[in-house]
Design an enzyme around this catalytic site. Structure first.
Site, PDB file in Angstrom:
ATOM      1  N   GLU A 112       0.730  -1.230  -0.043  1.00 55.00           N
ATOM      2  CA  GLU A 112       0.137  -0.228   0.105  1.00 55.00           C
ATOM      3  C   GLU A 112       1.040   0.609  -0.385  1.00 55.00           C
ATOM      4  OE1 GLU A 112      -1.310  -0.960   3.893  1.00 55.00           O
ATOM      5  OE2 GLU A 112      -2.465  -2.344   2.561  1.00 55.00           O
ATOM      6  N   TYR A 137       7.133   2.005  -8.551  1.00 51.65           N
ATOM      7  CA  TYR A 137       6.545   0.801  -8.237  1.00 51.65           C
ATOM      8  C   TYR A 137       5.980   0.260  -9.441  1.00 51.65           C
ATOM      9  CZ  TYR A 137       6.369   1.449  -3.277  1.00 51.65           C
ATOM     10  OH  TYR A 137       6.625   1.764  -2.573  1.00 51.65           O
TER      11      TYR A 137
HETATM   12  C1  LIG Z   1      10.871   5.626  -2.947  1.00 54.15           C
HETATM   13  C2  LIG Z   1      12.007   6.342  -2.365  1.00 54.15           C
HETATM   14  C3  LIG Z   1      12.421   4.437  -2.201  1.00 54.15           C
HETATM   15  C4  LIG Z   1      12.089   5.383  -4.190  1.00 54.15           C
HETATM   16  O1  LIG Z   1      14.533   5.158  -3.490  1.00 54.15           O
HETATM   17  P1  LIG Z   1      15.043   6.287  -5.351  1.00 54.15           P
HETATM   18  O2  LIG Z   1      16.263   5.308  -4.171  1.00 54.15           O
HETATM   19  O3  LIG Z   1      15.186   7.616  -4.814  1.00 54.15           O
HETATM   20  O4  LIG Z   1      14.474   5.683  -6.267  1.00 54.15           O
HETATM   21  P2  LIG Z   1      15.182   5.439  -7.425  1.00 54.15           P
HETATM   22  O5  LIG Z   1      16.440   6.674  -7.642  1.00 54.15           O
HETATM   23  O6  LIG Z   1      15.470   4.002  -8.187  1.00 54.15           O
HETATM   24  O7  LIG Z   1      14.127   5.795  -8.733  1.00 54.15           O
HETATM   25  C5  LIG Z   1      13.811   4.961  -8.874  1.00 54.15           C
HETATM   26  C6  LIG Z   1      12.369   5.611 -10.530  1.00 54.15           C
HETATM   27  O8  LIG Z   1      11.667   5.328  -9.631  1.00 54.15           O
HETATM   28  C7  LIG Z   1      10.908   6.576 -10.107  1.00 54.15           C
HETATM   29  N1  LIG Z   1      11.275   8.026  -8.548  1.00 54.15           N
HETATM   30  C8  LIG Z   1      11.389   7.680  -7.711  1.00 54.15           C
HETATM   31  N2  LIG Z   1      11.598   8.920  -6.965  1.00 54.15           N
HETATM   32  C9  LIG Z   1      10.831   9.364  -7.784  1.00 54.15           C
HETATM   33  C10 LIG Z   1      10.304  10.868  -7.295  1.00 54.15           C
HETATM   34  N3  LIG Z   1      10.844  11.842  -6.290  1.00 54.15           N
HETATM   35  N4  LIG Z   1       9.927  12.073  -8.841  1.00 54.15           N
HETATM   36  C11 LIG Z   1       9.698  10.432  -9.794  1.00 54.15           C
HETATM   37  N5  LIG Z   1      10.248   9.309  -9.310  1.00 54.15           N
HETATM   38  C12 LIG Z   1      10.852   8.821  -8.665  1.00 54.15           C
HETATM   39  C13 LIG Z   1      11.671   7.577 -11.242  1.00 54.15           C
HETATM   40  O9  LIG Z   1      11.079   6.858 -12.300  1.00 54.15           O
HETATM   41  C14 LIG Z   1      12.922   6.589 -11.045  1.00 54.15           C
HETATM   42  O10 LIG Z   1      13.898   6.501 -12.027  1.00 54.15           O
HETATM   43  P3  LIG Z   1      14.280   7.728 -13.130  1.00 54.15           P
HETATM   44  O11 LIG Z   1      14.680   8.141 -11.714  1.00 54.15           O
HETATM   45  O12 LIG Z   1      15.895   7.216 -14.037  1.00 54.15           O
HETATM   46  O13 LIG Z   1      13.171   8.588 -12.903  1.00 54.15           O
HETATM   47  C15 LIG Z   1      12.591   7.012  -1.659  1.00 54.15           C
HETATM   48  O14 LIG Z   1      12.129   8.136  -2.174  1.00 54.15           O
HETATM   49  C16 LIG Z   1      12.559   7.152  -0.431  1.00 54.15           C
HETATM   50  O15 LIG Z   1      13.066   6.347   0.522  1.00 54.15           O
HETATM   51  N6  LIG Z   1      11.105   7.795  -0.539  1.00 54.15           N
HETATM   52  C17 LIG Z   1      10.457   8.336   1.516  1.00 54.15           C
HETATM   53  C18 LIG Z   1      10.034   6.937   1.680  1.00 54.15           C
HETATM   54  C19 LIG Z   1       9.120   6.346   1.102  1.00 54.15           C
HETATM   55  O16 LIG Z   1       8.226   7.534   0.684  1.00 54.15           O
HETATM   56  N7  LIG Z   1       8.894   4.522   0.668  1.00 54.15           N
HETATM   57  C20 LIG Z   1       7.640   4.414   0.000  1.00 54.15           C
HETATM   58  C21 LIG Z   1       6.462   4.105   1.084  1.00 54.15           C
HETATM   59  S1  LIG Z   1       6.778   3.116   2.434  1.00 54.15           S
END
Ligand SMILES: CC(C)(COP(=O)(O)OP(=O)(O)OC[C@H]1O[C@@H](n2cnc3c(N)ncnc32)[C@H](O)[C@@H]1OP(=O)(O)O)[C@@H](O)C(=O)NCCC(=O)NCCS
Length: 148
Positions: free
Chosen positions: A102, A114
């Site tokens: 979720e 995702y």
């Molecule tokens: C969600 C989270 C884990 C993503 O981690 P990340 O290392 O930044 O993600 P990645 O660099 O691997 O991103 C992979 C792809 O996801 C998408 N993406 C990730 N973060 C994004 C953002 N802030 N905005 C838009 N697209 C995003 C993009 O498509 C990205 O590919 P690209 O960089 O080539 O465009 C990170 O933002 C985080 O820790 N957020 C806070 C906790 C959270 O919200 N967790 C999820 C709910 S439990």
């Protein structure tokens, strides 16, 4: 950079990283419980520094992703994708059928992650977060196994 399981020495860093990335972080006690009960915590470690984690659980042929986070200073470098794809491969290798999660309707960054890793939106839970203030989207990743 290594992906590894949780050990007791990680707890302080894990509590801090959760607090920096989660609007409703777990208490230190909950994290300690995750360690003691051997809940599915996967850590991303960069030369001794904790920079990301996943928390997931398994019931029969389904897994659920409870948390995924990357250190704010290290986001948008592919680490979230690495963490999620690693978990998906492990679950697939163990024969599970699907991963569910979720996510807040407003968390469009996580949703993009995702969708990019093969997740499909299969439902919406109205007012699931913050006492009715924010909906949850339900994602499923089809893994194809049939473990029981
Ligand atoms: C969600 C989270 C884990 C993503 O981690 P990340 O290392 O930044 O993600 P990645 O660099 O691997 O991103 C992979 C792809 O996801 C998408 N993406 C990730 N973060 C994004 C953002 N802030 N905005 C838009 N697209 C995003 C993009 O498509 C990205 O590919 P690209 O960089 O080539 O465009 C990170 O933002 C985080 O820790 N957020 C806070 C906790 C959270 O919200 N967790 C999820 C709910 S439990």
């Amino acid at each position: 950079m290594t992906l590894r399981p949780l050990v007791a020495d990680d707890l302080d860093a894990l509590v801090a990283l959760d607090a920096a990335t989660n609007p409703h972080p777990w208490s230190a006690g909950l994290w300690r419980d995750a360690l003691v009960r051997d809940h599915g915590v996967g850590l991303l470690d960069d030369d001794g520094q904790l920079i990301g984690f996943t928390v997931s659980s398994r019931v029969l042929d389904e897994a659920e992703l409870q948390l995924i986070a990357v250190s704010p200073a290290r986001q948008r470098r592919g680490l979230g994708r690495l963490l999620l794809n690693t978990l998906l491969s492990e679950l697939r290798g163990d024969g599970l059928a699907r991963l569910l999660l979720e996510v807040r309707a407003g968390n469009t960054g996580a949703q993009a992650l995702y969708a990019g890793c093969g997740g499909d939106v299969v439902g919406r839970r109205k007012g699931y977060y913050d006492h009715g203030r924010e909906d949850a989207l339900l994602y499923t990743f089809t893994l194809g196994g049939d473990a029981q």
